[in-house]
Every structure is written in structure tokens, then in C-alpha cells.
Design a protein around this motif. Structure first.
Motif, PDB file in Angstrom:
ATOM      1  N   PRO A  69       0.831  -1.210   0.000  1.00 35.66           N
ATOM      2  CA  PRO A  69       0.000   0.000   0.000  1.00 35.66           C
ATOM      3  C   PRO A  69       0.863   1.257   0.000  1.00 35.66           C
ATOM      4  N   GLY A  71       0.576   5.691   0.118  1.00 34.38           N
ATOM      5  CA  GLY A  71      -0.167   6.949   0.173  1.00 34.38           C
ATOM      6  C   GLY A  71       0.674   7.994  -0.525  1.00 34.38           C
ATOM      7  N   GLY A  72       1.243   8.911   0.274  1.00 36.85           N
ATOM      8  CA  GLY A  72       2.066   9.981  -0.303  1.00 36.85           C
ATOM      9  C   GLY A  72       3.538   9.612  -0.433  1.00 36.85           C
ATOM     10  N   THR A  74       5.861   9.304   1.790  1.00 40.19           N
ATOM     11  CA  THR A  74       6.773  10.134   2.579  1.00 40.19           C
ATOM     12  C   THR A  74       7.315   9.368   3.785  1.00 40.19           C
ATOM     13  N   SER A  75       7.071   8.079   3.803  1.00 36.51           N
ATOM     14  CA  SER A  75       7.547   7.268   4.931  1.00 36.51           C
ATOM     15  C   SER A  75       9.033   7.486   5.172  1.00 36.51           C
ATOM     16  N   THR A 142      -0.841  11.247   3.197  1.00 33.68           N
ATOM     17  CA  THR A 142      -2.285  11.034   3.075  1.00 33.68           C
ATOM     18  C   THR A 142      -2.885  10.601   4.413  1.00 33.68           C
ATOM     19  N   THR A 149       0.602   4.740   9.843  1.00 29.19           N
ATOM     20  CA  THR A 149       1.861   4.900  10.584  1.00 29.19           C
ATOM     21  C   THR A 149       1.629   5.500  11.974  1.00 29.19           C
ATOM     22  N   GLY A 152       2.729  11.382  14.054  1.00 31.07           N
ATOM     23  CA  GLY A 152       2.584  12.391  15.108  1.00 31.07           C
ATOM     24  C   GLY A 152       2.782  13.764  14.494  1.00 31.07           C
TER      25      GLY A 152
HETATM   26  C1  LIG Z   1      10.006  15.768   5.850  1.00 25.65           C
HETATM   27  C2  LIG Z   1       9.269  14.747   6.668  1.00 25.65           C
HETATM   28  C3  LIG Z   1       8.883  15.054   7.974  1.00 25.65           C
HETATM   29  C4  LIG Z   1       8.201  14.114   8.740  1.00 25.65           C
HETATM   30  N1  LIG Z   1       7.848  14.447  10.007  1.00 25.65           N
HETATM   31  C5  LIG Z   1       7.153  13.579  10.744  1.00 25.65           C
HETATM   32  C6  LIG Z   1       6.751  13.923  12.059  1.00 25.65           C
HETATM   33  O1  LIG Z   1       7.048  14.993  12.568  1.00 25.65           O
HETATM   34  N2  LIG Z   1       6.019  13.020  12.744  1.00 25.65           N
HETATM   35  C7  LIG Z   1       5.670  11.798  12.217  1.00 25.65           C
HETATM   36  O2  LIG Z   1       5.010  11.002  12.874  1.00 25.65           O
HETATM   37  N3  LIG Z   1       6.062  11.456  10.989  1.00 25.65           N
HETATM   38  C8  LIG Z   1       6.779  12.298  10.248  1.00 25.65           C
HETATM   39  N4  LIG Z   1       7.162  11.931   8.989  1.00 25.65           N
HETATM   40  C9  LIG Z   1       6.862  10.558   8.534  1.00 25.65           C
HETATM   41  C10 LIG Z   1       5.378  10.261   8.431  1.00 25.65           C
HETATM   42  O3  LIG Z   1       5.139   9.110   9.205  1.00 25.65           O
HETATM   43  C11 LIG Z   1       4.980   9.954   7.090  1.00 25.65           C
HETATM   44  O4  LIG Z   1       5.404  11.027   6.274  1.00 25.65           O
HETATM   45  C12 LIG Z   1       3.457   9.776   6.869  1.00 25.65           C
HETATM   46  O5  LIG Z   1       2.789   9.301   7.997  1.00 25.65           O
HETATM   47  C13 LIG Z   1       3.236   8.800   5.777  1.00 25.65           C
HETATM   48  O6  LIG Z   1       2.086   9.135   5.038  1.00 25.65           O
HETATM   49  P1  LIG Z   1       2.057   8.765   3.483  1.00 25.65           P
HETATM   50  O7  LIG Z   1       0.687   8.988   2.992  1.00 25.65           O
HETATM   51  O8  LIG Z   1       3.160   9.436   2.764  1.00 25.65           O
HETATM   52  O9  LIG Z   1       2.293   7.190   3.539  1.00 25.65           O
HETATM   53  P2  LIG Z   1       3.369   6.324   2.758  1.00 25.65           P
HETATM   54  O10 LIG Z   1       4.723   6.841   2.993  1.00 25.65           O
HETATM   55  O11 LIG Z   1       2.925   6.142   1.367  1.00 25.65           O
HETATM   56  O12 LIG Z   1       3.178   4.956   3.541  1.00 25.65           O
HETATM   57  C14 LIG Z   1       3.569   4.846   4.873  1.00 25.65           C
HETATM   58  C15 LIG Z   1       3.186   3.459   5.398  1.00 25.65           C
HETATM   59  O13 LIG Z   1       1.774   3.354   5.482  1.00 25.65           O
HETATM   60  C16 LIG Z   1       1.290   2.325   4.613  1.00 25.65           C
HETATM   61  N5  LIG Z   1       0.083   2.850   3.992  1.00 25.65           N
HETATM   62  C17 LIG Z   1      -0.051   4.011   3.286  1.00 25.65           C
HETATM   63  N6  LIG Z   1      -1.335   4.180   2.943  1.00 25.65           N
HETATM   64  C18 LIG Z   1      -2.019   3.130   3.440  1.00 25.65           C
HETATM   65  C19 LIG Z   1      -3.386   2.728   3.417  1.00 25.65           C
HETATM   66  N7  LIG Z   1      -4.323   3.461   2.808  1.00 25.65           N
HETATM   67  N8  LIG Z   1      -3.744   1.573   4.037  1.00 25.65           N
HETATM   68  C20 LIG Z   1      -2.809   0.810   4.663  1.00 25.65           C
HETATM   69  N9  LIG Z   1      -1.516   1.133   4.701  1.00 25.65           N
HETATM   70  C21 LIG Z   1      -1.120   2.279   4.108  1.00 25.65           C
HETATM   71  C22 LIG Z   1       2.422   2.038   3.646  1.00 25.65           C
HETATM   72  O14 LIG Z   1       2.392   0.698   3.197  1.00 25.65           O
HETATM   73  C23 LIG Z   1       3.635   2.322   4.510  1.00 25.65           C
HETATM   74  O15 LIG Z   1       3.937   1.216   5.323  1.00 25.65           O
HETATM   75  C24 LIG Z   1       7.869  12.839   8.194  1.00 25.65           C
HETATM   76  C25 LIG Z   1       8.233  12.542   6.892  1.00 25.65           C
HETATM   77  C26 LIG Z   1       8.934  13.469   6.132  1.00 25.65           C
HETATM   78  C27 LIG Z   1       9.316  13.097   4.737  1.00 25.65           C
END
Ligand SMILES: Cc1cc2nc3c(=O)[nH]c(=O)nc-3n(C[C@H](O)[C@H](O)[C@H](O)COP(=O)(O)OP(=O)(O)OC[C@H]3O[C@@H](n4cnc5c(N)ncnc54)[C@H](O)[C@@H]3O)c2cc1C
Length: 464
Positions: A69, A71-72, A74-75, A142, A149, A152
Motif C-alpha cells: 500500500p 499513500g504519499g 513520505t515514509s 495522506t 503509521t 505524530g
Molecule cells: C520531511 C518529513 C517530515 C516528517 N515528520 C514527521 C513527524 O514529525 N512526525 C511523524 O510522525 N512522521 C513524520 N514523517 C513521517 C510520516 O510518518 C509519514 O510522512 C506519513 O505518515 C506517511 O504518510 P504517506 O501517505 O506518505 O504514507 P506512505 O509513505 O505512502 O506509507 C507509509 C506506510 O503506510 C502504509 N500505507 C499508506 N497508505 C495506506 C493505506 N491506505 N492503508 C494501509 N496502509 C497504508 C504504507 O504501506 C507504509 O507502510 C515525516 C516525513 C517526512 C518526509
């Protein structure tokens, strides 16, 4: 594997818009935000509805494909990046990005999982409500990603992690069952609180397709201060004073090492609004009531009178406060631009933060005096990003172990926010209690016995 047949079936489920299978189109989906992990995949599935997700899950199950899976993307744990096998399908929720309902009175928002956090937040702000989930990547992350995740960010000390916002989820399980929904119930004790099982499961137990989240009144009065302090112990004394003076209106208490701020100045050409000092704090308080402004000002005054603060300023305008936040939110990007780093997203009991920083810095110096800590984090959560620069692949393992051993000696966590993903898998199996690892494996076995979801993340092996 009949790749052509699988792609044909995928297109039959999703239509041409729903499938990306050419090398150039797939490239961005295969890369980790930190650029350290690169994977391969059969194709990117881009469903537009829960029914289409169910179809993709059935296809993956039929052909024994892993489903990753996304989302954005950004993990910071390489959780959304596929492995190198090329045998997985990526499941991007990016087309499922609608805001379904905003309930101003009932204080909830229902969204599809691919909705961008900041987009949802902006829509809420227009109607005087807020979803205070805020971090450097919330413009790309997203709702499904932050739920998966349990992300926070800056406002956790007041509002908690994403799990605290989740009133309900809709998810697709590995056997194709669709569970839950987005009815905005603030209380529901009829059975297990299963949505929280998916919170923080990093895509390994189910696909989040929709969510209903608790929202908050929009705070019309926001105060921010950028202050210099001599050391982490003083930062903690100041935190105690802020809790006493500002109380529950305290919404952020962010610590930045002076060297981390200097990296923003050099790597991103963004000047600090105040002279850089050994440690800097970005403190925010917010309320629907104007009284917060006087209380915040009197807190900063008291801190200065007590000699806790060496320099600093209260933002005189929204633009100035935004500049403070730009600095804070640029720290991760500036670090990425500086070169490879070993990321340690750790938490310890809040009172132990000064001692932890001292002990971890000493442990690094003993390992290799050339290693440079890049430290920043959330004081009110006991959460520091104790990242280390100057690390190559040969030394990374030792650096990780050295920092995490110090964390363990304080009874802390090796992932306060970012999760295990691929990045911390080895360390999780080295340091997490055996009973916890076995419990997690039993849950995985029960919900996803074929190891369909996100192979190679969080769990070392596929279920037997
Ligand atoms: C510059 C930067 C700063 C950040 N600062 C913080 C912070 O201060 N605090 C913090 O907690 N995190 C921070 N993060 C990390 C943060 O945890 C992630 O950016 C965010 O939660 C992930 O969202 P995403 O949609 O990009 O998910 P993705 O990166 O696409 O996926 C993240 C995880 O979730 C799973 N996933 C995604 N969508 C779904 C879905 N619909 N159903 C089931 N599983 C799914 C994926 O398989 C993966 O394991 C930061 C990241 C960056 C790049």
C-alpha cells in the motif's frame, strides 16, 4: 508468472487510468523518500473505489503477489517502498482522495484514504474547524498513510498521535472482506476497538480505504516564540514553566540543535530569524480565546527574567510565525541535502531527555569522533530525532546499534513516530521484547495468513 495476463486482469478491474506499468511511469513509486531504498514491482494499481481495492486484493491473492500500500510515499521507514524481487504489486490510494463529509457540529470529517492531510486541513479551516496533524511532509502525506503509521508531528503534546483522531475506519482485509465504515460515532464500545489495530500497522494488516476523524475548533489566536537556550536541561525547565503558565493551550514545544539549524541555513539558504545558539526552541500556544496571548507573553517574560532564555522573540505576525515553522520543518530536508544519515526516531521518558542526549552523544564519540549528531524533536513527547551524519553503509549498523542501546538503557522506544518499515526491521527484532514480537506475529497470521500485505515490512518473514 504470467505477467501479461496479470496486467490484462488488472486493467479489466481498474481501467487504463488505474494501472501504471511502464518503467518511467513507475519510477517515482519505487523510490524511498530518503533515496536509500529502491525497489521493483510488477505494476502500480491505482484503484478509484473500495470495490476496486477488493478486486486488486483478490487478484494479488490469486497470483500469490505481495501488495504494497502507498499513500504519499513520505515514509521515513521505507514502509511504502517495495522490495527488490519485482514480484509485488503497488497499491496507490492516490485516486481515492475525496473529502466525503464535514460535520461542524459533530466535530468529524470523513475522507477517502488517499486525501492529502493538508488539503483536508485547509478545507476544514475554511469552515472554522481544524485537523491538527502537522509535520514537514503533511503537504504530501495522506490520511491513510498517517493512520497506517500513527503519525505524530508538532501538535502531539496537545492532541495526540493520529490514532487519537480516528473515530472509525473502513478497510479491506486480506481475504477481501470490507470492514467498518465512516459513520461519525464518538463512542462505540460494541466489541473490540479494532480500528486501532490498523493504526500504526504500516500496511501489513489491511488496506485503509476510508476514515472518519475527530476534528477540533480552529484556534483563532496562535502565539509562537523562537527562543535560544544553553542546553537541553534548560529546555526542560522551560517546558515545565510553559505547562504551568500556558496549560492545555500549549500546542508545540520543539527542540532544535544549533547545528541542525545551521544546516538549514547552508543547505537550503534559509536564514534563522534569530542568531543561532547551541539549542533553540519553537514554542506555540493556541486557543479560540484571545486570553492566550497575554498568558503566552507573560510566560516568555518569566522565562527571560529567570535567565532561562539567552535570546529570542515572540512572532509579531502570522508571517513571522510561519517563518519560525518553515525553519523547523526544513530540518529533515536540510539533513537529506547534507548527505546520507542514520535516522534514529527515538523516545525516552521526558525527564530523561538531557541525560539521554549526553549519553548518546558520548556513545557516538566513542564509536567514531567524526560522526555528527543532527538532533531535533518534540520535547513534550520525549521524542528526539537523534540522526547521525557522516555515516556510510559499512558503519550504519554499528551507529544504529550504539544509539539504540542507549535508548534501551533508558527504557525508550526505537521508533516514536516513523515506524519499523524496512529501515528498523533488524533493530526491532534485536530489541523488541520477545512476547511483543510473538503477539504481533500471531495477529499477522490471523489477519493475513498468506503474507499478502506489505511483505518485508515490520515482520521479518511471511507467516508460516
Ligand atoms: C520531511 C518529513 C517530515 C516528517 N515528520 C514527521 C513527524 O514529525 N512526525 C511523524 O510522525 N512522521 C513524520 N514523517 C513521517 C510520516 O510518518 C509519514 O510522512 C506519513 O505518515 C506517511 O504518510 P504517506 O501517505 O506518505 O504514507 P506512505 O509513505 O505512502 O506509507 C507509509 C506506510 O503506510 C502504509 N500505507 C499508506 N497508505 C495506506 C493505506 N491506505 N492503508 C494501509 N496502509 C497504508 C504504507 O504501506 C507504509 O507502510 C515525516 C516525513 C517526512 C518526509
Amino acid at each position: 508468472m504470467d505477467e501479461a495476463g496479470i496486467l490484462r486482469d488488472l486493467r479489466a478491474i481498474l481501467g487504463d487510468r488505474g494501472v501504471v506499468a511502464d518503467a518511467a511511469g513507475m519510477q517515482p513509486y519505487l523510490e524511498d523518500w530518503t533515496d536509500r531504498f529502491h525497489g521493483r514491482a510488477l505494476a502500480v494499481a491505482r484503484p478509484a473505489s473500495t470495490e476496486e481495492v477488493v478486486g486488486v486484493v483478490a487478484l494479488a491473492r490469486e497470483h500469490g503477489l505481495g501488495l504494497v500500500p502507498q499513500g504519499g510515499r513520505t515514509s521515513l521507514a521505507a514502509g511504502a517502498t517495495p522490495d527488490a524481487s519485482g514480484g509485488n504489486l503497488l497499491l496507490s490510494l492516490e485516486r481515492m482522495n475525496r473529502i466525503l463529509a464535514i460535520d461542524r457540529v459533530g466535530l468529524s470529517v470523513a475522507v477517502e484514504a488517499g486525501a492529502i492531510v493538508d488539503t483536508v486541513r485547509d478545507a476544514l479551516r475554511e469552515v472554522g474547524r481544524d485537523l491538527p496533524i502537522s509535520f514537514g511532509a503533511s503537504g504530501s502525506a495522506t490520511i491513510g498513510g498517517v493512520a497506517a503509521t500513527n503519525a505524530g508531528g508538532a501538535n502531539v503534546l496537545r492532541y495526540g498521535m493520529t490514532g487519537r483522531f480516528v473515530l472509525g475506519l473502513e478497510a479491506v482485509l486480506a481475504d477481501g472482506t470490507v470492514v467498518g465504515g465512516v459513520t461519525p460515532l464518538h463512542k462505540d464500545n460494541a466489541g473490540l476497538n479494532w480500528p486501532q489495530l490498523l493504526v500504526g500497522s504500516e500496511g501489513t494488516l489491511g488496506i485503509v480505504t476510508r476514515a472518519v476523524l475527530k476534528i477540533h475548533p480552529l484556534n483563532g489566536h496562535v502565539c509562537a516564540a523562537l527562543l535560544s537556550v544553553a542546553d537541553v536541561a534548560t529546555a526542560l525547565t522551560l517546558y515545565e514553566l510553559a505547562v504551568d503558565r500556558v496549560g492545555e493551550r500549549l500546542s508545540a514545544f520543539e527542540l532544535m540543535s544549533g547545528s541542525a539549524v545551521r544546516r538549514v541555513e547552508t543547505a537550503l539558504k534559509t536564514a534563522s530569524p534569530i542568531p543561532v545558539s547551541p539549542w533553540m526552541l519553537l514554542i506555540e500556544a493556541a486557543s479560540v480565546s484571545a486570553s492566550v496571548e497575554a498568558d503566552f507573553a507573560s510566560f516568555v517574560e518569566a522565562a527571560m527574567e529567570a535567565g532561562l532564555v539567552e535570546d529570542g522573540t515572540i512572532a509579531a505576525s502570522g508571517e513571522q510565525a510561519a517563518a519560525f515553522w518553515r525553519l523547523r520543518e526544513s530540518l529533515t530536508e536540510a539533513e537529506a541535502k547534507t548527505g546520507p544519515s542514520a535516522k534514529h526516531d527515538v523516545s525516552v521518558p521526558i525527564a530523561a531527555l538531557p541525560e539521554f542526549v549526553e549519553a548518546a552523544t558520548a556513545a557516538l564519540a566513542e564509536l567514531d569522533p567524526g560522526l555528527q549528531p543532527n538532533v531535533f524533536g518534540h520535547v513534550g513527547d520525549g521524542n528526539l530525532h537523534f540522526n547521525v551524519l557522516g555515516v556510510d553503509e559499512a558503519t550504519r549498523h554499528h551507529v544504529n546499534q550504539s544509539v539504540h542501546d542507549v535508548v534501551a538503557s533508558f527504557g525508550g522506544s526505537i521508533s516514536a513516530e516513523h515506524g519499523i518499515g524496512q529501515y528498523r526491521l533488524e533493530e526491532a527484532y534485536r530489541l523488541l521484547p520477545d512476547a511483543q514480537l510473538r503477539l504481533q506475529e500471531r495477529l499477522k497470521q490471523a489477519l493475513d495468513p498468506g503474507g499478502l500485505f506489505n511483505p518485508g515490512k515490520v515482520f521479518r518473514r511471511r507467516p508460516e
